[in-house]
Scaffold this motif. Structure first.
Motif, PDB file in Angstrom:
ATOM      1  N   ASP A 183       0.819  -1.201   0.000  1.00 21.54           N
ATOM      2  CA  ASP A 183       0.000   0.000   0.000  1.00 21.54           C
ATOM      3  C   ASP A 183       0.861   1.262   0.000  1.00 21.54           C
ATOM      4  N   ILE A 184       1.938   1.261   0.787  1.00 25.39           N
ATOM      5  CA  ILE A 184       2.841   2.413   0.843  1.00 25.39           C
ATOM      6  C   ILE A 184       3.534   2.632  -0.504  1.00 25.39           C
ATOM      7  N   VAL A 185       4.077   1.541  -1.080  1.00 27.75           N
ATOM      8  CA  VAL A 185       4.764   1.647  -2.379  1.00 27.75           C
ATOM      9  C   VAL A 185       3.799   2.111  -3.462  1.00 27.75           C
ATOM     10  N   GLN A 186       2.596   1.546  -3.469  1.00 30.50           N
ATOM     11  CA  GLN A 186       1.615   1.893  -4.497  1.00 30.50           C
ATOM     12  C   GLN A 186       1.200   3.358  -4.387  1.00 30.50           C
ATOM     13  N   SER A 187       0.978   3.841  -3.157  1.00 27.46           N
ATOM     14  CA  SER A 187       0.561   5.237  -2.976  1.00 27.46           C
ATOM     15  C   SER A 187       1.658   6.197  -3.413  1.00 27.46           C
ATOM     16  N   ARG A 188       2.921   5.873  -3.095  1.00 26.19           N
ATOM     17  CA  ARG A 188       4.024   6.754  -3.497  1.00 26.19           C
ATOM     18  C   ARG A 188       4.222   6.729  -5.015  1.00 26.19           C
ATOM     19  N   TYR A 189       4.077   5.535  -5.616  1.00 30.01           N
ATOM     20  CA  TYR A 189       4.218   5.423  -7.067  1.00 30.01           C
ATOM     21  C   TYR A 189       3.094   6.173  -7.779  1.00 30.01           C
ATOM     22  N   GLN A 190       1.885   6.105  -7.190  1.00 29.27           N
ATOM     23  CA  GLN A 190       0.749   6.811  -7.776  1.00 29.27           C
ATOM     24  C   GLN A 190       0.964   8.324  -7.731  1.00 29.27           C
ATOM     25  N   LYS A 191       1.521   8.812  -6.606  1.00 33.40           N
ATOM     26  CA  LYS A 191       1.820  10.248  -6.509  1.00 33.40           C
ATOM     27  C   LYS A 191       2.865  10.654  -7.539  1.00 33.40           C
ATOM     28  N   LYS A 192       3.854   9.773  -7.759  1.00 32.58           N
ATOM     29  CA  LYS A 192       4.897  10.049  -8.747  1.00 32.58           C
ATOM     30  C   LYS A 192       4.306  10.121 -10.150  1.00 32.58           C
ATOM     31  N   LEU A 193       3.394   9.193 -10.473  1.00 33.74           N
ATOM     32  CA  LEU A 193       2.746   9.202 -11.777  1.00 33.74           C
ATOM     33  C   LEU A 193       1.901  10.450 -11.985  1.00 33.74           C
ATOM     34  N   LEU A 194       1.160  10.846 -10.937  1.00 31.28           N
ATOM     35  CA  LEU A 194       0.327  12.044 -11.031  1.00 31.28           C
ATOM     36  C   LEU A 194       1.181  13.293 -11.231  1.00 31.28           C
ATOM     37  N   ALA A 195       2.322  13.344 -10.532  1.00 29.44           N
ATOM     38  CA  ALA A 195       3.219  14.488 -10.685  1.00 29.44           C
ATOM     39  C   ALA A 195       3.782  14.554 -12.109  1.00 29.44           C
ATOM     40  N   ALA A 196       4.129  13.385 -12.668  1.00 30.53           N
ATOM     41  CA  ALA A 196       4.645  13.337 -14.033  1.00 30.53           C
ATOM     42  C   ALA A 196       3.582  13.760 -15.033  1.00 30.53           C
ATOM     43  N   GLN A 197       2.326  13.324 -14.822  1.00 29.50           N
ATOM     44  CA  GLN A 197       1.232  13.709 -15.727  1.00 29.50           C
ATOM     45  C   GLN A 197       0.983  15.204 -15.656  1.00 29.50           C
ATOM     46  N   GLU A 198       1.028  15.785 -14.451  1.00 30.96           N
ATOM     47  CA  GLU A 198       0.816  17.217 -14.299  1.00 30.96           C
ATOM     48  C   GLU A 198       1.938  18.012 -14.966  1.00 30.96           C
ATOM     49  N   ALA A 199       3.175  17.476 -14.853  1.00 35.18           N
ATOM     50  CA  ALA A 199       4.310  18.149 -15.488  1.00 35.18           C
ATOM     51  C   ALA A 199       4.166  18.156 -17.010  1.00 35.18           C
ATOM     52  N   ARG A 200       3.734  16.989 -17.575  1.00 37.07           N
ATOM     53  CA  ARG A 200       3.545  16.904 -19.033  1.00 37.07           C
ATOM     54  C   ARG A 200       2.396  17.817 -19.474  1.00 37.07           C
ATOM     55  N   ALA A 201       1.338  17.900 -18.660  1.00 35.31           N
ATOM     56  CA  ALA A 201       0.197  18.738 -19.007  1.00 35.31           C
ATOM     57  C   ALA A 201       0.579  20.213 -18.994  1.00 35.31           C
ATOM     58  N   SER A 202       1.405  20.610 -18.025  1.00 37.25           N
ATOM     59  CA  SER A 202       1.820  22.021 -17.937  1.00 37.25           C
ATOM     60  C   SER A 202       2.737  22.388 -19.097  1.00 37.25           C
ATOM     61  N   LYS A 203       3.599  21.434 -19.555  1.00 37.06           N
ATOM     62  CA  LYS A 203       4.465  21.699 -20.701  1.00 37.06           C
ATOM     63  C   LYS A 203       3.648  21.836 -21.982  1.00 37.06           C
ATOM     64  N   ALA A 204       2.637  20.942 -22.103  1.00 36.05           N
ATOM     65  CA  ALA A 204       1.786  20.979 -23.309  1.00 36.05           C
ATOM     66  C   ALA A 204       0.999  22.286 -23.381  1.00 36.05           C
TER      67      ALA A 204
END
Length: 250
Positions: free
Chosen positions: A228-249
Motif C-alpha cells: 500500500d505504501i509503495v503503491q501510494s508513493r508510485y501513484q503520486k509520482k505518476l500524477l506528478a509526471a502527468q501534471e508536469a507533461r500537461a503544464s508543458k503541453a
C-alpha cells in the motif's frame, strides 16, 4: 509483557472501532469510541474472571457430529471465535462493497449516519470482547495472577482510548488507507474463522481446518502495508509526471 501483548493484539480492534464509530453523527463519534472502550474494559475484566473459573467448561464439546463428509466437535470457545470471525468478515465485505458502490466519493454519506449511538457502542463492546478472548487466554498462559492480568487490561484499554481518536482521524484524513484497514479486518476475520474451525475440529471430506498462524497473519499484514505504501508513493509520482507533461503541453 501483558500490556505489550494487549497492544499488539488490539491493533485490529482499533480499526474496527474506527469503522463502527463512523456510523453515528460526527460530533458523537469520539464519545462513542470512549464510552465503548470504557465499557469494554469493565466487561473484559469480568470476562477475565469468568474465563479463569470456566475455561475447562468452554473447552468441552457440547455438540459432536461425525460422518464421511463432515466432522465437528463444537465447544464454547470455538463458537465464540467462529461467530466473531464470521461477523468481522461480513462487516469488512459489506464496507468494501459500499465503498465500491458509491457513484461519487464526494457524495458518500450524504444521507447522514445510519446508526444510533447505543447500537454503535454495543457493537464496539461486543466485538471488543470477541477480539479480547484469545488475548486473555494468552495472558492466562503467561501468569496466574488475576490482578496482574486485570492491570494489563486496564492499561491497554486506556491506551486504546487515547489512540482511538488518532486512528480515526488518520483514516479520515487519509481515506485511501481505508481500503488497507478493511482488508486487514478481512484477514482478521479469516484468521478467526480458521482458528474457530480448528478449535471445533471441523473436517470437510477428510480435510481438517487448520488455524492461521499468528506469524502468517503478521507476515501478510506487513506485505499489505508495504504494498500500500509503495503503491501510494508510485501513484503520486505518476500524477506528478502527468501534471508536469500537461503544464508543458499548455
Amino acid at each position: 509483557m501483558l500490556v505489550l501483548l494487549q497492544i499488539v493484539l488490539g491493533f485490529d480492534n482499533l480499526l474496527y472501532i474506527s469503522i463502527e464509530s463512523k456510523r453515528v453523527a460526527e460530533e458523537s463519534q469520539s464519545k462513542v469510541r470512549r464510552i465503548g472502550i470504557s465499557l469494554a474494559i469493565v466487561f473484559r475484566i469480568v470476562l477475565l474472571f469468568l474465563l479463569v473459573k470456566m475455561v475447562e467448561k468452554l473447552q468441552s464439546a457440547f455438540f459432536e457430529y461425525d460422518s464421511e463428509y463432515f466432522t465437528a466437535a463444537i465447544n464454547g470457545h470455538s463458537l465464540i471465535v467462529l461467530g466473531g470471525g464470521a461477523f468481522i468478515l461480513w462487516t469488512a465485505i459489506k464496507e468494501i462493497y459500499h465503498m465500491l458502490s458509491v457513484p461519487e466519493i464526494d457524495h458518500e454519506g450524504e444521507g447522514g449516519p445510519t446508526g444510533s449511538v447505543a447500537k454503535a457502542i454495543t457493537m464496539i463492546v461486543v466485538m471488543n470482547l470477541v477480539f479480547s478472548f484469545d488475548s486473555i487466554l494468552s495472558a492466562m498462559a503467561l501468569t496466574k495472577n488475576l490482578w496482574i492480568m486485570a492491570t494489563a487490561v486496564v492499561i491497554s484499554g486506556v491506551l486504546m482510548i487515547v489512540l482511538s481518536d488518532h486512528v480515526a482521524e488518520f483514516l479520515k484524513k487519509n481515506r485511501m488507507y481505508e481500503v488497507l484497514g478493511l482488508f486487514i479486518l478481512f484477514i482478521v476475520g479469516v484468521m478467526l474463522v480458521s482458528e474457530g474451525g480448528h478449535l471445533a475440529h471441523l473436517e470437510f471430506f477428510g480435510h481438517e481446518i487448520t488455524a492461521m498462524q499468528k506469524s502468517t497473519f503478521y507476515f501478510v499484514l506487513s506485505v499489505l502495508i508495504i504494498v500500500d505504501i509503495v503503491q501510494s508513493r508510485y501513484q503520486k509520482k505518476l500524477l506528478a509526471a502527468q501534471e508536469a507533461r500537461a503544464s508543458k503541453a499548455a
